[in-house]
Motif scaffolding. Structure first.
Motif, PDB file in Angstrom:
ATOM      1  N   ASN A  65       0.848  -1.187   0.000  1.00 51.32           N
ATOM      2  CA  ASN A  65       0.000   0.000   0.000  1.00 51.32           C
ATOM      3  C   ASN A  65       0.888   1.243   0.000  1.00 51.32           C
ATOM      4  O   ASN A  65       0.950   1.962   0.989  1.00 51.32           O
ATOM      5  CB  ASN A  65      -0.909  -0.022   1.226  1.00 51.32           C
ATOM      6  CG  ASN A  65      -1.866   1.153   1.254  1.00 51.32           C
ATOM      7  OD1 ASN A  65      -2.028   1.872   0.279  1.00 51.32           O
ATOM      8  ND2 ASN A  65      -2.498   1.352   2.397  1.00 51.32           N
ATOM      9  N   PRO A  66       1.562   1.520  -1.127  1.00 52.88           N
ATOM     10  CA  PRO A  66       2.460   2.682  -1.153  1.00 52.88           C
ATOM     11  C   PRO A  66       1.681   3.987  -1.305  1.00 52.88           C
ATOM     12  O   PRO A  66       0.553   3.986  -1.813  1.00 52.88           O
ATOM     13  CB  PRO A  66       3.330   2.423  -2.385  1.00 52.88           C
ATOM     14  CG  PRO A  66       2.439   1.650  -3.292  1.00 52.88           C
ATOM     15  CD  PRO A  66       1.591   0.795  -2.386  1.00 52.88           C
ATOM     16  N   PRO A  67       2.264   5.100  -0.905  1.00 49.93           N
ATOM     17  CA  PRO A  67       1.587   6.389  -1.068  1.00 49.93           C
ATOM     18  C   PRO A  67       1.611   6.833  -2.534  1.00 49.93           C
ATOM     19  O   PRO A  67       2.522   6.495  -3.276  1.00 49.93           O
ATOM     20  CB  PRO A  67       2.411   7.327  -0.189  1.00 49.93           C
ATOM     21  CG  PRO A  67       3.765   6.718  -0.160  1.00 49.93           C
ATOM     22  CD  PRO A  67       3.549   5.240  -0.226  1.00 49.93           C
ATOM     23  N   THR A  68       0.585   7.595  -2.925  1.00 48.97           N
ATOM     24  CA  THR A  68       0.559   8.140  -4.278  1.00 48.97           C
ATOM     25  C   THR A  68       1.107   9.558  -4.325  1.00 48.97           C
ATOM     26  O   THR A  68       1.435  10.055  -5.387  1.00 48.97           O
ATOM     27  CB  THR A  68      -0.876   8.150  -4.837  1.00 48.97           C
ATOM     28  OG1 THR A  68      -1.696   8.955  -3.992  1.00 48.97           O
ATOM     29  CG2 THR A  68      -1.435   6.743  -4.907  1.00 48.97           C
ATOM     30  N   GLY A  69       1.181  10.213  -3.175  1.00 50.89           N
ATOM     31  CA  GLY A  69       1.682  11.579  -3.106  1.00 50.89           C
ATOM     32  C   GLY A  69       3.109  11.622  -2.605  1.00 50.89           C
ATOM     33  O   GLY A  69       3.816  10.609  -2.556  1.00 50.89           O
ATOM     34  N   ASP A  70       3.516  12.810  -2.236  1.00 49.65           N
ATOM     35  CA  ASP A  70       4.879  13.050  -1.775  1.00 49.65           C
ATOM     36  C   ASP A  70       5.083  12.456  -0.381  1.00 49.65           C
ATOM     37  O   ASP A  70       4.422  12.843   0.580  1.00 49.65           O
ATOM     38  CB  ASP A  70       5.142  14.556  -1.755  1.00 49.65           C
ATOM     39  CG  ASP A  70       6.568  14.909  -1.401  1.00 49.65           C
ATOM     40  OD1 ASP A  70       7.443  14.014  -1.461  1.00 49.65           O
ATOM     41  OD2 ASP A  70       6.805  16.084  -1.067  1.00 49.65           O
ATOM     42  N   LEU A  71       6.019  11.541  -0.272  1.00 53.24           N
ATOM     43  CA  LEU A  71       6.277  10.858   1.000  1.00 53.24           C
ATOM     44  C   LEU A  71       6.849  11.808   2.047  1.00 53.24           C
ATOM     45  O   LEU A  71       6.505  11.718   3.229  1.00 53.24           O
ATOM     46  CB  LEU A  71       7.210   9.671   0.772  1.00 53.24           C
ATOM     47  CG  LEU A  71       7.315   8.656   1.896  1.00 53.24           C
ATOM     48  CD1 LEU A  71       5.949   8.076   2.228  1.00 53.24           C
ATOM     49  CD2 LEU A  71       8.273   7.548   1.524  1.00 53.24           C
TER      50      LEU A  71
END
Length: 122
Positions: free
Chosen positions: A60-66
């Protein structure tokens, strides 16, 4: 981020914020109820830190800026702790109002973290 956990965090933070603001405006000083409500918000944020570490490993990786997400998360985790310290230093009703405003700010920040994690395109 996990959607149901985000909704729970926003709900608890908003409820704690409204509770503390009302308690402060009616003249209550910091006590078990107000400090406990903010401590619950802090506990949920600490659990969110664990979720944010485990989620990318579980697919479940982020789609925005980490970096933006972690800046929000660390800042949000510091706010309740600062509010509790403030309540122990300044034992007036206004410290309870400040704790309420901080909890409401955390609710907004958690919602923004959810937007960064799930909605933004790369």
């Amino acid at each position: 981020m996990i959607e149901w956990f985000t909704v729970a965090q926003v709900g608890v933070a908003a409820a704690a914020g409204l509770l503390c603001v009302v308690l402060g405006l009616v003249g209550r000083r910091p006590g078990d109820v107000s400090v406990g409500a903010l401590a619950l918000v802090e506990l949920l944020l600490l659990a969110q830190i664990v979720v944010a570490i485990v989620a990318p490993l579980a697919g479940n990786p982020p789609t925005g800026d980490l970096l933006e997400f972690w800046t929000y998360l660390v800042s949000a985790a510091l706010l309740p702790a600062a509010g509790i310290v403030w309540a122990f230093v300044d034992r007036s009703r206004w410290s309870v109002v400040v704790m309420g405003v901080l909890a409401l700010a955390v609710a907004v920040m958690v919602y923004r973290m959810h937007v960064i994690w799930t909605i933004q395109g790369a």
